[in-house]
Design a protein around this motif. Structure first.
Motif, PDB file in Angstrom:
ATOM      1  N   ALA A 110       0.824  -1.207   0.000  1.00  0.00           N
ATOM      2  CA  ALA A 110       0.000   0.000   0.000  1.00  0.00           C
ATOM      3  C   ALA A 110       0.863   1.265   0.000  1.00  0.00           C
ATOM      4  CB  ALA A 110      -0.930  -0.016   1.207  1.00  0.00           C
ATOM      5  N   SER A 111       1.963   1.251   0.743  1.00  0.00           N
ATOM      6  CA  SER A 111       2.868   2.405   0.776  1.00  0.00           C
ATOM      7  C   SER A 111       3.500   2.642  -0.591  1.00  0.00           C
ATOM      8  CB  SER A 111       3.967   2.185   1.824  1.00  0.00           C
ATOM      9  OG  SER A 111       3.403   2.069   3.125  1.00  0.00           O
ATOM     10  N   LEU A 112       3.900   1.550  -1.242  1.00  0.00           N
ATOM     11  CA  LEU A 112       4.474   1.678  -2.577  1.00  0.00           C
ATOM     12  C   LEU A 112       3.459   2.221  -3.568  1.00  0.00           C
ATOM     13  CD1 LEU A 112       6.483  -1.667  -2.787  1.00  0.00           C
ATOM     14  CD2 LEU A 112       7.426   0.636  -2.572  1.00  0.00           C
ATOM     15  N   ARG A 113       2.213   1.723  -3.497  1.00  0.00           N
ATOM     16  CA  ARG A 113       1.197   2.204  -4.418  1.00  0.00           C
ATOM     17  C   ARG A 113       0.889   3.677  -4.184  1.00  0.00           C
ATOM     18  NH1 ARG A 113       2.404  -2.496  -4.954  1.00  0.00           N
ATOM     19  NH2 ARG A 113       4.055  -1.308  -5.967  1.00  0.00           N
ATOM     20  N   ALA A 114       0.914   4.108  -2.922  1.00  0.00           N
ATOM     21  CA  ALA A 114       0.655   5.522  -2.617  1.00  0.00           C
ATOM     22  C   ALA A 114       1.765   6.408  -3.192  1.00  0.00           C
ATOM     23  CB  ALA A 114       0.540   5.720  -1.106  1.00  0.00           C
ATOM     24  N   LEU A 115       3.023   5.983  -3.047  1.00  0.00           N
ATOM     25  CA  LEU A 115       4.135   6.758  -3.597  1.00  0.00           C
ATOM     26  C   LEU A 115       4.080   6.792  -5.125  1.00  0.00           C
ATOM     27  CD1 LEU A 115       7.032   5.507  -1.274  1.00  0.00           C
ATOM     28  CD2 LEU A 115       5.967   7.778  -1.278  1.00  0.00           C
ATOM     29  N   GLU A 116       3.714   5.656  -5.724  1.00  0.00           N
ATOM     30  CA  GLU A 116       3.609   5.620  -7.178  1.00  0.00           C
ATOM     31  C   GLU A 116       2.469   6.507  -7.673  1.00  0.00           C
ATOM     32  OE1 GLU A 116       5.271   1.009  -7.391  1.00  0.00           O
ATOM     33  OE2 GLU A 116       3.126   1.447  -7.565  1.00  0.00           O
TER      34      GLU A 116
END
Length: 214
Positions: A110-116
């Protein structure tokens, strides 16, 4: 008199039949169980493939977001095409790991998707340099490492435990089958020898009785 002489032969023939049935029953059960164990082993292999697919989808999202930040026109479209597939796969892995491990794995994703998503918004706003800085920054790299570590641990633990357990079961099944077949052959040979001996004894006894009767 003849019937009484045949009783030992009949008795040992019956014992031979019962022994053969008693030994063949577990052998037959073992034979039927092996396809079940093999199917479980294949199922575990498919689970490992599922973990690999999840990891590959995560990498595809990283490449799509990065390519969009580098100016590739189709980067945003590719990202939106792959993201739903990863979201659908992650919940399927929950039952194969602890609640804590699943929370760490899904939290990292989820953190990676938010940054992307932030990076893609910056690309749309014409801030490609800021998007590249975000995707190459320490926060994004740390999230990638956490997610990759959790997926690797999940795949390795599932594969090692299941492969050891199921391979051991299959190996033990084959060993038991060899032992059982060998035992059956030895018993059949012993009973056959006894059967022949009793028939010879019966034939000799019958001849003696005939001679005595004369």
């Amino acid at each position: 008199m003849a019937i009484r002489h045949r009783l030992p032969l009949f008795f040992f023939s019956l014992v031979l039949l019962v022994t053969a049935v008693a030994l063949c029953k577990p052998l037959w059960d073992d034979f039927r169980q092996e396809p079940v164990l093999a199917a479980q082993l294949k199922s575990e292999a498919r689970l490992k493939a599922l973990c690999l697919q999840t990891f590959q989808l995560d990498e595809s999202l990283t490449r799509a977001a990065t390519s969009a930040a580098l100016g590739e026109p189709d980067g945003d479209r590719k990202y939106r095409a792959v993201e739903p597939a990863l979201k659908a796969l992650l919940p399927r892995l929950r039952e194969f790991s602890s609640r804590t491990a699943a929370a760490v794995r899904e939290g990292a994703s989820a953190s990676l998707r938010a940054l992307e998503a932030r990076a893609l918004d910056q690309v749309r706003a014409g801030q490609a340099e800021a998007a590249r800085t975000l995707l190459l920054g320490p926060e994004y790299e740390a999230g990638k490492q956490v997610f990759a570590r959790e997926m690797t641990l999940l795949a390795d633990s599932l594969w090692k435990s299941s492969h050891t357990r199921l391979s051991g079961s299959l190996r033990g099944s084959r060993q038991f089958r060899v032992f059982n077949v060998t035992l059956i052959c030895c018993l059949l040979l012993a009973w056959l020898t006894l059967h022949i001996t009793l028939r010879n004894w019966q034939r000799t006894l019958t001849q003696i009785n005939r001679q005595l009767a004369q």
